[in-house]
Scaffold this motif. Structure first.
Motif, PDB file in Angstrom:
ATOM      1  N   LEU A 209       0.844  -1.208   0.000  1.00  0.00           N
ATOM      2  CA  LEU A 209       0.000   0.000   0.000  1.00  0.00           C
ATOM      3  C   LEU A 209       0.875   1.252   0.000  1.00  0.00           C
ATOM      4  O   LEU A 209       0.579   2.248  -0.661  1.00  0.00           O
ATOM      5  CB  LEU A 209      -0.899   0.013   1.240  1.00  0.00           C
ATOM      6  CG  LEU A 209      -2.090  -0.941   1.248  1.00  0.00           C
ATOM      7  CD1 LEU A 209      -2.717  -0.998   2.626  1.00  0.00           C
ATOM      8  CD2 LEU A 209      -3.121  -0.487   0.224  1.00  0.00           C
ATOM      9  N   ARG A 210       1.973   1.177   0.744  1.00  0.00           N
ATOM     10  CA  ARG A 210       2.853   2.339   0.854  1.00  0.00           C
ATOM     11  C   ARG A 210       3.496   2.639  -0.499  1.00  0.00           C
ATOM     12  O   ARG A 210       3.861   3.781  -0.787  1.00  0.00           O
ATOM     13  CB  ARG A 210       3.931   2.055   1.899  1.00  0.00           C
ATOM     14  CG  ARG A 210       4.462   3.305   2.580  1.00  0.00           C
ATOM     15  CD  ARG A 210       5.421   2.932   3.693  1.00  0.00           C
ATOM     16  NE  ARG A 210       4.796   2.031   4.659  1.00  0.00           N
ATOM     17  CZ  ARG A 210       5.443   1.033   5.257  1.00  0.00           C
ATOM     18  NH1 ARG A 210       6.705   0.798   4.994  1.00  0.00           N
ATOM     19  NH2 ARG A 210       4.810   0.267   6.116  1.00  0.00           N
ATOM     20  N   ALA A 211       3.654   1.575  -1.313  1.00  0.00           N
ATOM     21  CA  ALA A 211       4.321   1.768  -2.598  1.00  0.00           C
ATOM     22  C   ALA A 211       3.435   2.501  -3.603  1.00  0.00           C
ATOM     23  O   ALA A 211       3.919   2.974  -4.626  1.00  0.00           O
ATOM     24  CB  ALA A 211       4.752   0.418  -3.167  1.00  0.00           C
ATOM     25  N   VAL A 212       2.138   2.589  -3.331  1.00  0.00           N
ATOM     26  CA  VAL A 212       1.258   3.345  -4.236  1.00  0.00           C
ATOM     27  C   VAL A 212       1.520   4.827  -3.994  1.00  0.00           C
ATOM     28  O   VAL A 212       1.430   5.289  -2.860  1.00  0.00           O
ATOM     29  CB  VAL A 212      -0.222   3.013  -3.945  1.00  0.00           C
ATOM     30  CG1 VAL A 212      -1.115   3.852  -4.831  1.00  0.00           C
ATOM     31  CG2 VAL A 212      -0.475   1.542  -4.169  1.00  0.00           C
ATOM     32  N   PRO A 213       1.868   5.570  -5.039  1.00  0.00           N
ATOM     33  CA  PRO A 213       2.300   6.950  -4.813  1.00  0.00           C
ATOM     34  C   PRO A 213       1.154   7.833  -4.304  1.00  0.00           C
ATOM     35  O   PRO A 213      -0.018   7.612  -4.667  1.00  0.00           O
ATOM     36  CB  PRO A 213       2.751   7.406  -6.197  1.00  0.00           C
ATOM     37  CG  PRO A 213       2.149   6.461  -7.141  1.00  0.00           C
ATOM     38  CD  PRO A 213       1.951   5.177  -6.445  1.00  0.00           C
ATOM     39  N   PRO A 214       1.463   8.809  -3.474  1.00  0.00           N
ATOM     40  CA  PRO A 214       0.439   9.683  -2.901  1.00  0.00           C
ATOM     41  C   PRO A 214      -0.348  10.430  -3.978  1.00  0.00           C
ATOM     42  O   PRO A 214      -1.499  10.806  -3.751  1.00  0.00           O
ATOM     43  CB  PRO A 214       1.225  10.670  -2.041  1.00  0.00           C
ATOM     44  CG  PRO A 214       2.614  10.183  -2.001  1.00  0.00           C
ATOM     45  CD  PRO A 214       2.803   9.139  -3.024  1.00  0.00           C
ATOM     46  N   SER A 215       0.267  10.608  -5.153  1.00  0.00           N
ATOM     47  CA  SER A 215      -0.417  11.374  -6.194  1.00  0.00           C
ATOM     48  C   SER A 215      -1.749  10.729  -6.584  1.00  0.00           C
ATOM     49  O   SER A 215      -2.712  11.419  -6.895  1.00  0.00           O
ATOM     50  CB  SER A 215       0.485  11.505  -7.416  1.00  0.00           C
ATOM     51  OG  SER A 215       0.799  10.238  -7.917  1.00  0.00           O
ATOM     52  N   ILE A 216      -1.801   9.374  -6.521  1.00  0.00           N
ATOM     53  CA  ILE A 216      -3.047   8.674  -6.848  1.00  0.00           C
ATOM     54  C   ILE A 216      -4.128   9.060  -5.849  1.00  0.00           C
ATOM     55  O   ILE A 216      -5.268   9.346  -6.196  1.00  0.00           O
ATOM     56  CB  ILE A 216      -2.813   7.149  -6.797  1.00  0.00           C
ATOM     57  CG1 ILE A 216      -1.686   6.756  -7.724  1.00  0.00           C
ATOM     58  CG2 ILE A 216      -4.101   6.403  -7.075  1.00  0.00           C
ATOM     59  CD1 ILE A 216      -2.100   6.345  -9.076  1.00  0.00           C
ATOM     60  N   ARG A 217      -3.743   9.056  -4.559  1.00  0.00           N
ATOM     61  CA  ARG A 217      -4.713   9.399  -3.512  1.00  0.00           C
ATOM     62  C   ARG A 217      -5.164  10.840  -3.696  1.00  0.00           C
ATOM     63  O   ARG A 217      -6.357  11.144  -3.629  1.00  0.00           O
ATOM     64  CB  ARG A 217      -4.079   9.240  -2.138  1.00  0.00           C
ATOM     65  CG  ARG A 217      -3.748   7.807  -1.788  1.00  0.00           C
ATOM     66  CD  ARG A 217      -3.084   7.737  -0.422  1.00  0.00           C
ATOM     67  NE  ARG A 217      -2.677   6.378  -0.131  1.00  0.00           N
ATOM     68  CZ  ARG A 217      -1.550   5.836  -0.554  1.00  0.00           C
ATOM     69  NH1 ARG A 217      -0.717   6.558  -1.296  1.00  0.00           N
ATOM     70  NH2 ARG A 217      -1.256   4.595  -0.274  1.00  0.00           N
ATOM     71  N   GLU A 218      -4.201  11.721  -3.949  1.00  0.00           N
ATOM     72  CA  GLU A 218      -4.541  13.137  -4.097  1.00  0.00           C
ATOM     73  C   GLU A 218      -5.481  13.333  -5.277  1.00  0.00           C
ATOM     74  O   GLU A 218      -6.436  14.112  -5.197  1.00  0.00           O
ATOM     75  CB  GLU A 218      -3.272  13.970  -4.272  1.00  0.00           C
ATOM     76  CG  GLU A 218      -2.544  14.173  -2.952  1.00  0.00           C
ATOM     77  CD  GLU A 218      -1.059  14.435  -3.123  1.00  0.00           C
ATOM     78  OE1 GLU A 218      -0.642  14.714  -4.272  1.00  0.00           O
ATOM     79  OE2 GLU A 218      -0.331  14.369  -2.123  1.00  0.00           O
ATOM     80  N   ALA A 219      -5.209  12.622  -6.355  1.00  0.00           N
ATOM     81  CA  ALA A 219      -6.056  12.765  -7.540  1.00  0.00           C
ATOM     82  C   ALA A 219      -7.502  12.387  -7.208  1.00  0.00           C
ATOM     83  O   ALA A 219      -8.442  13.096  -7.559  1.00  0.00           O
ATOM     84  CB  ALA A 219      -5.527  11.874  -8.654  1.00  0.00           C
ATOM     85  N   ALA A 220      -7.672  11.250  -6.482  1.00  0.00           N
ATOM     86  CA  ALA A 220      -9.023  10.794  -6.170  1.00  0.00           C
ATOM     87  C   ALA A 220      -9.699  11.748  -5.184  1.00  0.00           C
ATOM     88  O   ALA A 220     -10.858  12.137  -5.358  1.00  0.00           O
ATOM     89  CB  ALA A 220      -8.973   9.386  -5.598  1.00  0.00           C
ATOM     90  N   LEU A 221      -8.967  12.129  -4.137  1.00  0.00           N
ATOM     91  CA  LEU A 221      -9.541  13.041  -3.154  1.00  0.00           C
ATOM     92  C   LEU A 221      -9.881  14.368  -3.811  1.00  0.00           C
ATOM     93  O   LEU A 221     -10.868  15.021  -3.471  1.00  0.00           O
ATOM     94  CB  LEU A 221      -8.554  13.260  -1.996  1.00  0.00           C
ATOM     95  CG  LEU A 221      -8.333  12.061  -1.082  1.00  0.00           C
ATOM     96  CD1 LEU A 221      -7.207  12.345  -0.098  1.00  0.00           C
ATOM     97  CD2 LEU A 221      -9.598  11.716  -0.323  1.00  0.00           C
ATOM     98  N   GLY A 222      -9.043  14.753  -4.791  1.00  0.00           N
ATOM     99  CA  GLY A 222      -9.217  16.043  -5.454  1.00  0.00           C
ATOM    100  C   GLY A 222     -10.517  16.146  -6.236  1.00  0.00           C
ATOM    101  O   GLY A 222     -11.039  17.237  -6.426  1.00  0.00           O
ATOM    102  N   ILE A 223     -11.048  15.001  -6.697  1.00  0.00           N
ATOM    103  CA  ILE A 223     -12.325  15.090  -7.403  1.00  0.00           C
ATOM    104  C   ILE A 223     -13.473  14.742  -6.480  1.00  0.00           C
ATOM    105  O   ILE A 223     -14.573  14.417  -6.920  1.00  0.00           O
ATOM    106  CB  ILE A 223     -12.353  14.193  -8.665  1.00  0.00           C
ATOM    107  CG1 ILE A 223     -11.995  12.757  -8.278  1.00  0.00           C
ATOM    108  CG2 ILE A 223     -11.431  14.721  -9.734  1.00  0.00           C
ATOM    109  CD1 ILE A 223     -12.298  11.773  -9.366  1.00  0.00           C
ATOM    110  N   GLY A 224     -13.235  14.802  -5.169  1.00  0.00           N
ATOM    111  CA  GLY A 224     -14.314  14.715  -4.206  1.00  0.00           C
ATOM    112  C   GLY A 224     -14.669  13.311  -3.761  1.00  0.00           C
ATOM    113  O   GLY A 224     -15.730  13.091  -3.184  1.00  0.00           O
TER     114      GLY A 224
END
Lengths: 537, 462, 268
Positions: A414-429
């Motif tokens: 899980l840690r290996a998944v880059p934070p950018s993926i999380r930010e992208a998803a959170l960013g669209i609500g």
């Protein structure tokens, strides 16, 4: 240009301090150390490899004989006089098979020898015969040729594992017997046999008397359709030799066998140091040369449950037990492990509780497996009163043991998944949960699966904790459910390794091979998953 | 029976999901965008409440009923059981349950058969009760949740909160496991120390629990306290561990050094899998190898040298355990050696040091704390290892430092005391838990110290 | 005298120092990628030669070729010829250990060994077997620390860890460590990039003093530093040697437009 170099350097010594003769000599010494060190390292790696090769080759060479089993085909009388079709359950099938064997060797009359002869076929013969008749009643009513598994010692002998037997060699002189059965005298045309007996460990007595005790090789003379075992020899008149012998298989006649007509068979291993007697060897050889013995794929080993008789023992029960146990382990450890990893990695606030859980998981991963067994015994069996020897309990214990491995592997992935993926998803609500379950988890899944498979492989080979919860019980039946008493493959290996019968040693090795095969498959799947799906961010 | 119930509930959950979804869509006349939460989340919400409480009830039921049922049986048959000790009562109940539901029966008698009949009827009653309870819970949960579904209802929040609670519960399992281990070990050990004082256990030098009882019959409770001295076991464990480390430490460390600093790519491509395979082989296989190949081999060598080597010598078990630990040491050492910054190696090479000088005089001293902790973890692993010693080490508790003699270890004794038919309350079985506690404490201490050292060491270079 | 030497003599007009190291058509490949293109550069004895240029221009790569530190990188391949006192350092007959003893190196980030200050300095002499006795070793350590200007600061705590010193002290310790081996050439790879201005000034002073006894090649990002400490400067760009000459000339009147732009801060 070199002449332009100043010849004195910093500390007032010649600059060539690194190039003069002394330096060269020192350098040579240093390189010697370097080579030594390097070879020491290479040696360590080679040693590790050697250990592996030694271990695997030992097991493979021992396991190979267990993959086949010798069967003896006997004409078995299943006529109505012997087997009443109405009362199939009351028939003593063992006795029928034994009679068939005894009929094959009518000369064997003494009680002791009859018992020895009966021992050649497996004690499970009756069970097989009953089952096959039940499956195919058409066998009844006459005499059928039926193949029965031979006893473990007979089987080992036929595989060449119990005694060294030389091939038959023609005797280059005449042999004259005094009788056709019982204790007889043999007269050899020359005394070559005396020298041979001396070389084979015969005891020298008075007047050139040579006694062949059970500590010497066995000398068998095969001629006139029978076999005689020599017990003593002495020089006869005019260069001949006389031998005393016991007839194992009756001779056709007392006619002298001409030179080249009699054969000498030497069993190198003395009778006292092998677990099969000369008589059994002769009988087996006779049966074999008559084409009645056949080596088949050992289906008993692969497809039946455990037994105290080596030739009847199989791994299938243990394989099924292992399978049931692994299902329980997977069903518990995978969802809980992945959930815990998701919580700790994605949701958990950085507080004391989280730190405690993390430290705790790391320590749990290093707790000796036997302690998990103690936990299972005290909590699952004694506190909750769950059944002993059951795959469900074994699976739960192994699940607790595997849990830290799965959690650690899942967190890493899980840690290996880059934070950018999380930010992208959170960013669209997306909500936090949607982010994790829709985006992060699918990307981390290959890594999680790899970790889980490796954890399961580890659990599959684990033995000690399952001994604690009674999976070491001797269970013949194939388990049919999660609460049935069962044993598992590693525990089966442990139990067989402890049995004194020589036949079990091969079975144990073969069971180990099966276990290793499963492990190899699981690891191969893990490697393929990693290769196929692993992404480098 | 209960299995069907679980399946039924799962079907109900699936149906509830569909119903909830449909109702949510219907509540806004198909204009899904007006819903606060997605239709699927409403469905999940309904499914959770329709099946969740009932499933929890079943879980609880399956955990507590065996105990309750046993106590009912013990109560019903109290007159028959009055003359028996606790172990016999346990055996009685075990057999009765086995006869009622299938399983290994010790031996049958009419009382047990009667008990089995009662067992069956009690179990049937309790099964009916759980069916009723589960269905009522399911229906009321469904009704409550169904009435909530509306356009503005925040089903997503509820679902996510339940999900979060589930995730937390899963993380707590690890802690519960530790607590379970600690409590069960301490609890049983305390019962043991009531019979045998702990100083006699910790410092006694005589161990032979197979002759635990001095008296017989009704007096059989009297325990000989002097035969539970664990010093010989501890000494034996240390001896075997020492031998194992003498094999594993140099080979593992040198292999790690060679693979990280010298080996060519192709050598590494072969050697790494070799070590991984060694690490993946189950310990029972090593045990078999030790008992059937290595031990007789050492015995043979000993004989040819005129030495008397026991057939279950500490040497054979230790050497094979060492082989097992090699990959463990080498992979930990590899991590540690690679954690030494390249700048230090460059610094040394820049001064004209050879590779081995750099490794011996710069890398290894710098990595020393990490290597020490790797060795501690390996020792902890060796102390806790069970199968190799069970199969290849002896049972007799000799207090000796001679590796050619047979010694026994803590783990071997735990297995010997607990495998086979044992009454659970005897000092013998409880002693196994006391040994387990000692084992747990030692390995835990080693791990904590090792992890601390590693952490400190990592901080040094981060 | 080679052509370059003759040219140098003509351009500087003074009695030029002899050439200590010489690179001819030096190229370096990292795998497929070429990092250095046919560089010809001379390093003069008892002078400081500064290598300047924007990041990734190949100056560090060239420096690392001079004592074959590139050998430690598997994919690096060096072609061309580099000589030390006329001997090809890439000649298989030349021993890399001996070469590095003669051509020492100081790195960008101070990298003292996690040992005592004394042991750090004594490490080189020990491995090369330069001291016959403990007192001789003490002498080497003391004189090296003195030359590095560190002795007075650390003389009371020689047995404390070298990693406990401040950044500037650590870098001077690393210089002392290099000096202790009695090298002929010292290579410095941005020795001040990790230091604060005061520590930088101290190290620069030191470099100037060391020039008396050693030949020094320094890679630097800072033009001012190159101007302050070096006698000669070489400008690298994109793997090519753009220009090379006396430092004062380079900074006042460079021949190449790119040098002009770089030193005036238009790029890099």
């Amino acid at each position: 240009m070199t002449d332009a170099i100043s010849s004195f350097g910093a500390v007032g010594r010649p600059v060539s301090i690194h190039t003069d003769g002394a330096a060269k000599a020192r350098l040579k010494g240093r390189y010697r150390t370097e080579t030594w060190f390097k070879w020491l390292g290479a040696g360590a790696v080679a040693l590790a490899g050697l250990f592996l090769v030694l271990l695997l080759s030992t097991i493979v060479t021992q396991a190979i004989p267990a993959l086949r089993q010798n069967y003896l085909t006997l004409p078995i009388d299943l006529s109505a006089a012997k087997v009443d079709p109405a009362k199939l359950d009351e028939v003593n099938y063992d006795a029928i098979a034994q009679e068939a064997l005894a009929a094959r060797f009518p000369d064997v009359t003494s009680r002791q020898d009859r018992r020895l002869l009966r021992g050649l076929i497996s004690t499970g013969t009756g069970v097989f015969l009953r089952k096959d008749i039940a499956a195919d009643p058409g066998m009844l009513g006459g005499t059928v040729d039926y193949a029965v598994p031979v006893d473990d010692f007979a089987d080992l002998y036929l595989k060449g594992l119990l005694a060294d037997v030389g091939s038959d060699e023609a005797i280059s002189t005449s042999v004259t017997p005094s009788k056709t059965s019982g204790d007889i005298d043999l007269t050899f045309g020359d005394d070559a046999m005396l020298a041979l007996a001396r070389g084979r460990g015969a005891t020298e007595g008075e007047n050139g008397m040579l006694t062949l005790t059970s500590g010497a090789s066995s000398l068998l003379v095969v001629f006139n359709g029978g076999t005689v075992k020599l017990t003593a020899l002495w020089p006869g008149p005019s260069g001949t030799a006389v031998a005393k012998g016991t007839v194992i298989e009756a001779l056709d006649s007392t006619a002298p066998a001409a030179s080249g007509q009699a054969f000498l068979r030497v069993i190198d291993t003395p009778e006292a140091s092998r677990k099969i007697s000369d008589k059994e060897i002769v009988w087996l050889d006779t049966l074999k040369s008559a084409g009645q013995i056949e080596s088949r794929f050992n289906s008993i080993f692969f497809f039946t449950g455990a037994s105290r008789e080596p030739e009847l023992a199989g791994v299938w029960g243990a394989v099924v037990g292992s399978f049931l146990t692994m299902i329980v382990t997977l069903a518990i450890a995978f969802p809980i492990g992945v959930s815990a990893a998701i919580y700790l990695e994605e949701f958990a606030p950085k507080n004391r509780l989280t730190t405690i859980i993390e430290v705790n998981i790391n320590n749990l991963a290093a707790v000796p497996s036997i302690v998990f067994g103690l936990l299972g015994l005290a909590v699952f069996l004694n506190f909750f009163g769950m059944p002993r020897s059951a795959p469900v309990v074994g699976g739960m214990v192994l699940a607790l043991m595997t849990l830290p491995i799965i959690i650690i592997a899942s967190r890493a992935s899980l840690r290996a998944v880059p934070p950018s993926i999380r930010e992208a998803a959170l960013g669209i609500g997306a909500s936090k949960a949607q982010t994790v379950f829709h985006h992060v988890l699918p990307l981390a899944m290959p890594g999680i699966m790899t970790g889980t498979i490796l954890g399961m492989a580890h659990a599959l080979g684990e033995t000690a904790p399952l001994l604690m919860i009674g999976m070491v019980a001797f269970i013949v039946d194939i388990p049919g459910g999660f609460t049935d008493p069962a044993t598992i493959l590693p525990v089966q290996i442990f139990m067989w390794a402890d049995f004194p019968e020589a036949g079990f040693q091969q079975k144990t090795s073969a069971a180990i091979l099966i276990l290793l095969l499963f492990l190899v498959i699981m690891n191969a799947i893990a490697v393929i998953l990693r290769r196929r799906f692993e992404r480098r961010w | 029976m209960v299995g069907y119930l679980v399946v039924l509930l799962l079907v109900l959950a699936a149906a509830a999901y569909w119903i909830g979804r449909t109702r949510a869509i219907a509540s806004v006349n198909g204009d899904v965008a007006r819903l606060h939460s997605l239709p699927g989340q409403h469905g999940m919400f309904l499914a959770l409440f329709a099946a969740g409480p009932a499933l929890l009830a079943i879980l609880l039921w399956s955990l507590v009923t065996p105990g309750i049922e046993s106590s009912i049986i013990a109560d019903r048959f109290s007159s028959e059981l009055s003359g028996m000790g606790i172990p016999q009562v346990e055996a009685f109940i075990r057999d009765a349950r086995a006869m009622a539901f299938g399983g290994l029966v010790g031996f049958a008698d009419p009382t047990k058969e009667a008990a089995a009949a009662v067992y069956k009827s009690v179990h049937t009653t309790s099964t009916w009760i759980i069916w009723a309870v589960a269905l009522v819970l399911s229906a009321s949960g469904f009704y409550w949740a169904y009435s909530r579904i509306a356009q503005a209802y925040r089903a997503r929040h509820v679902v996510e909160r339940v999900l979060r609670a589930f995730l937390i519960a899963c993380s707590v399992v690890a802690i519960l496991t530790t607590i379970g281990i600690v409590l069960s070990l301490i609890f049983e050990s305390l019962r043991f120390f009531q019979q045998v004082p702990f100083y006699k256990f910790l410092f006694g030098t005589h161990w032979s629990p197979q002759s635990a009882f001095t008296g017989a019959g009704a007096e059989a409770g009297a325990v000989n306290q002097d035969i539970f001295g664990m010093v010989p076991l501890f000494a034996g464990t240390l001896l075997i561990t020492l031998i194992a480390m003498l094999v594993a430490a140099p080979i593992g460390l040198m292999a790690a050094i060679y693979l990280s600093d010298y080996a060519s790519k192709s050598v590494r491509a072969v050697a790494k899998p070799v070590l991984e395979i060694l690490a993946g082989i189950p310990t029972v296989v090593y045990g078999f190898f030790a008992a059937l190949t290595v031990a007789p081999y050492f015995r043979g060598i000993g004989e040819s040298l005129g030495l008397n080597v026991a057939s279950e010598s500490a040497l054979a078990a230790g050497v094979v355990m060492g082989i097992m630990i090699i990959p463990f040491v080498s992979s930990l050492s590899d991590d540690v050696i690679n954690a030494v910054p390249q700048s230090l190696r460059d610094g040394s090479a820049g001064l004209g040091a050879t590779k081995s000088e750099t490794i011996r005089k710069v890398v290894l001293p710098a990595a020393l704390p990490g290597i020490v902790s790797a060795m501690l973890l390996a020792v902890s692993r060796a102390i806790g290892e069970t199968m190799i010693v069970v199969m290849a080490a002896g049972l007799a508790a000799n207090l000796t430092a001679n590796p050619l003699e047979a010694v026994t270890t803590v783990t071997v004794q735990i297995v010997t005391l607990l495998v086979g038919d044992q009454e659970f309350d005897s000092a013998k079985t409880l002693a196994a838990f006391a040994l387990g506690l000692v084992l747990f404490c030692i390995t835990l201490t080693l791990n904590i110290v090792a992890l601390r050292v590693v952490q400190k060491y990592r901080e040094q270079y981060d | 005298m080679t052509e370059a030497g003759v040219e140098q003599k003509l351009s500087s007009g003074t009695n030029a120092p002899s050439i200590k190291m010489k690179g001819e058509k030096v190229s370096v490949h990292y795998g497929e990628k070429r990092a250095l293109f046919d560089v010809d550069l001379d390093v003069r004895e008892n002078q400081v030669t500064a290598l300047i240029g924007p990041s990734g221009c190949g100056k560090s790569t060239f420096l690392r070729c001079l004592n074959r530190m590139n050998d430690t990188i598997d994919i690096a391949r060096v072609s061309g010829k580099i000589t030390l006192d006329g001997e090809d350092v890439y000649d298989p007959k030349i021993d890399v250990v001996e070469l590095r003893a003669r051509v020492g190196m100081v790195f960008q980030k101070p990298n003292p060994f996690p040992k005592s200050i004394y042991e750090n300095v004594a490490y080189g002499p020990r491995i090369h077997g330069l001291a016959r006795s403990k007192s001789e070793l003490d002498g080497i350590v003391e004189s090296s620390l003195k030359k590095a200007g560190l002795f007075n600061e650390v003389k009371d705590r020689l047995l404390e860890s070298g990693t406990g010193l401040s950044g500037g002290q650590q870098q001077r310790l690393c210089i002392a460590r290099a000096i202790a081996v009695s090298p002929e050439v010292i290579l410095m790879d941005e020795p001040c990039s990790a230091l604060d201005p005061i520590a930088t000034a101290r190290v620069e002073e030191l470099i100037d003093e060391l020039r008396q006894n050693y030949t020094i090649v320094i890679v630097t990002h800072s033009m001012q530093q190159a101007a302050r400490v070096s006698q000669r400067t070489a400008m690298f760009h994109l793997g090519y040697l753009v220009e090379e000459g006396a430092t004062d000339k380079m900074f006042t009147n460079p021949d190449d437009k790119r040098t002009q732009d770089y030193i005036t801060g238009r790029f890099g």
